[in-house]
Motif scaffolding. Sequence first.
Motif, PDB file in Angstrom:
ATOM      1  N   TYR A  18       0.849  -1.198   0.000  1.00 50.72           N
ATOM      2  CA  TYR A  18       0.000   0.000   0.000  1.00 50.72           C
ATOM      3  C   TYR A  18       0.880   1.243   0.000  1.00 50.72           C
ATOM      4  N   LEU A  19       0.360   2.283  -0.661  1.00 52.14           N
ATOM      5  CA  LEU A  19       1.010   3.590  -0.572  1.00 52.14           C
ATOM      6  C   LEU A  19      -0.070   4.614  -0.280  1.00 52.14           C
ATOM      7  N   LEU A  20       0.169   5.438   0.743  1.00 54.63           N
ATOM      8  CA  LEU A  20      -0.803   6.475   1.093  1.00 54.63           C
ATOM      9  C   LEU A  20      -0.277   7.817   0.608  1.00 54.63           C
ATOM     10  N   LEU A  21      -1.084   8.509  -0.219  1.00 55.29           N
ATOM     11  CA  LEU A  21      -0.687   9.848  -0.651  1.00 55.29           C
ATOM     12  C   LEU A  21      -1.285  10.835   0.346  1.00 55.29           C
ATOM     13  N   THR A  22      -0.562  11.005   1.432  1.00 53.32           N
ATOM     14  CA  THR A  22      -0.989  11.885   2.531  1.00 53.32           C
ATOM     15  C   THR A  22       0.216  12.063   3.453  1.00 53.32           C
ATOM     16  N   GLU A  23       0.013  12.718   4.596  1.00 50.17           N
ATOM     17  CA  GLU A  23       1.114  12.918   5.549  1.00 50.17           C
ATOM     18  C   GLU A  23       1.740  11.565   5.876  1.00 50.17           C
ATOM     19  N   CYS A  24       3.084  11.522   5.899  1.00 47.67           N
ATOM     20  CA  CYS A  24       3.689  10.181   5.890  1.00 47.67           C
ATOM     21  C   CYS A  24       3.684   9.450   7.237  1.00 47.67           C
ATOM     22  N   SER A  25       3.352  10.117   8.345  1.00 47.68           N
ATOM     23  CA  SER A  25       3.245   9.362   9.600  1.00 47.68           C
ATOM     24  C   SER A  25       2.155   8.301   9.515  1.00 47.68           C
TER      25      SER A  25
ATOM     26  N   LEU B 238       4.474   1.135   1.667  1.00 43.20           N
ATOM     27  CA  LEU B 238       5.555   1.918   1.061  1.00 43.20           C
ATOM     28  C   LEU B 238       5.502   3.306   1.689  1.00 43.20           C
ATOM     29  N   ARG B 239       6.640   3.975   1.819  1.00 44.09           N
ATOM     30  CA  ARG B 239       6.654   5.293   2.483  1.00 44.09           C
ATOM     31  C   ARG B 239       7.142   6.373   1.526  1.00 44.09           C
ATOM     32  N   LEU B 240       6.634   7.576   1.749  1.00 46.26           N
ATOM     33  CA  LEU B 240       7.113   8.750   1.004  1.00 46.26           C
ATOM     34  C   LEU B 240       7.507   9.759   2.060  1.00 46.26           C
ATOM     35  N   CYS B 241       8.569   9.523   2.762  1.00 50.01           N
ATOM     36  CA  CYS B 241       8.783  10.286   3.983  1.00 50.01           C
ATOM     37  C   CYS B 241       9.312  11.703   3.816  1.00 50.01           C
ATOM     38  N   SER B 242       9.343  12.204   2.574  1.00 58.62           N
ATOM     39  CA  SER B 242       9.690  13.624   2.457  1.00 58.62           C
ATOM     40  C   SER B 242       8.437  14.483   2.628  1.00 58.62           C
ATOM     41  N   VAL B 243       7.275  13.832   2.647  1.00 55.71           N
ATOM     42  CA  VAL B 243       6.034  14.614   2.653  1.00 55.71           C
ATOM     43  C   VAL B 243       5.469  14.685   4.067  1.00 55.71           C
ATOM     44  N   ARG B 244       5.821  15.747   4.776  1.00 60.82           N
ATOM     45  CA  ARG B 244       5.390  15.894   6.157  1.00 60.82           C
ATOM     46  C   ARG B 244       4.565  17.160   6.307  1.00 60.82           C
ATOM     47  N   CYS B 245       3.623  17.129   7.208  1.00 61.55           N
ATOM     48  CA  CYS B 245       2.894  18.358   7.530  1.00 61.55           C
ATOM     49  C   CYS B 245       3.670  19.057   8.645  1.00 61.55           C
ATOM     50  N   PRO B 246       4.271  20.227   8.352  1.00 59.82           N
ATOM     51  CA  PRO B 246       5.106  20.882   9.369  1.00 59.82           C
ATOM     52  C   PRO B 246       4.290  21.294  10.585  1.00 59.82           C
ATOM     53  N   HIS B 247       2.996  21.484  10.408  1.00 58.49           N
ATOM     54  CA  HIS B 247       2.138  21.938  11.522  1.00 58.49           C
ATOM     55  C   HIS B 247       1.825  20.774  12.466  1.00 58.49           C
TER      56      HIS B 247
END
Length: 344
Positions: A272-279, A294-303
Amino acid sequence: MNFEQTYEMMKSKLGRILPDFEIKYKAELAVQINQLKNEKNAIILGHNYMEPALYHSIPDLVGDSLELSRRAAQTDKDIIIFCGVRFMAETAKILNPSKTVLLPAQKAGCSLAESISANDVRNLKKKFPGVPVVTYINTYADVKAESDICCTSGNAAAVVKSLKSQTVIFIPDEYLAKNVAAETGKHIIFPSRKPRAKKDTVLDYQIIGWTGRCEVHEKFTVEDIENIRKQFPEVLILAHPECSPEVVQASDFSGSTSAMVRYVENSRAASYLLLTECSMGDNIAASYPDKEMLRLCSVRCPHMNEITLEETLQSLLKIRYVIDVPEEIRIRARQPLERMLAIS
Ligand code: 13P
Ligand code: SF4
């Protein structure tokens, strides 16, 4: 729970994704937080984007904006600690004003909430008199106060349909509005960006949108999806509805953060891959060890990432940062939220 019990519980969930020293360090914080939580008669609500150690140790409820709003409205605890962002904590205060609502970080904003002001909404209402205003929950209280009904990613299309109105104003997320337009078969315009095309008549458009975007979800592209599918042909791709309509269409499923969790829980894909905040990927991997994420860990919500176990401990110790909403705004903002809770 004492330290040993907390550590064992966290290790059983997080032992595959975090080093042991980190689990020990965070378990110590979690024990202190949970003790203080009981002493101070507090409830901790945790959004699905919280980092894995926090997500799996201190919240009494984890969930999406809709689930957390419901619980915030119902709780009889004295203090609500919102491990999420400011608009979520504000929503809790609007719905349950006699409680002390705490946000563990001073700002923890949201690019969508910053994208529109109450004055913008008043101007839209002047331009389109009598058209009901549907406002995404990712907005501040003064914007909600100008609205007819709120919605979340979990009920946006249902809220629009419930109005039985030919035309609605839907603010502030451009992509969510487009996704709702696609789901409800409505034609959409963005009056703040483009003048109305000549061929449009009043009845041609049925959703009047705004051009706010989530700084996290706007990053995903169809090209990302094509590349991922080449590399992992069997992957199931889930996209949050704050992603562009093209990305949503190229994905296998779209829904709120909790809808995505449930979808993964109930399906049997190879990965699975989630296109959303990576946590979220980490949190699901921890909850369902048999699921390959699968992870896309460059995509973080800074808030969302401003909320940590350390800050939550300080929040309980110092009773900070207290969320208040002026009474005149709170009363007007409560109506659209209650209308939403009543229909969904
Ligand atoms: P959910 O309501 O789906 O949890 O979404 C909140 C959010 O901020 C997504 O970016
Ligand atoms: Fe706001 Fe996007 Fe962060 Fe959600 S992920 S809180 S919409 S900035």
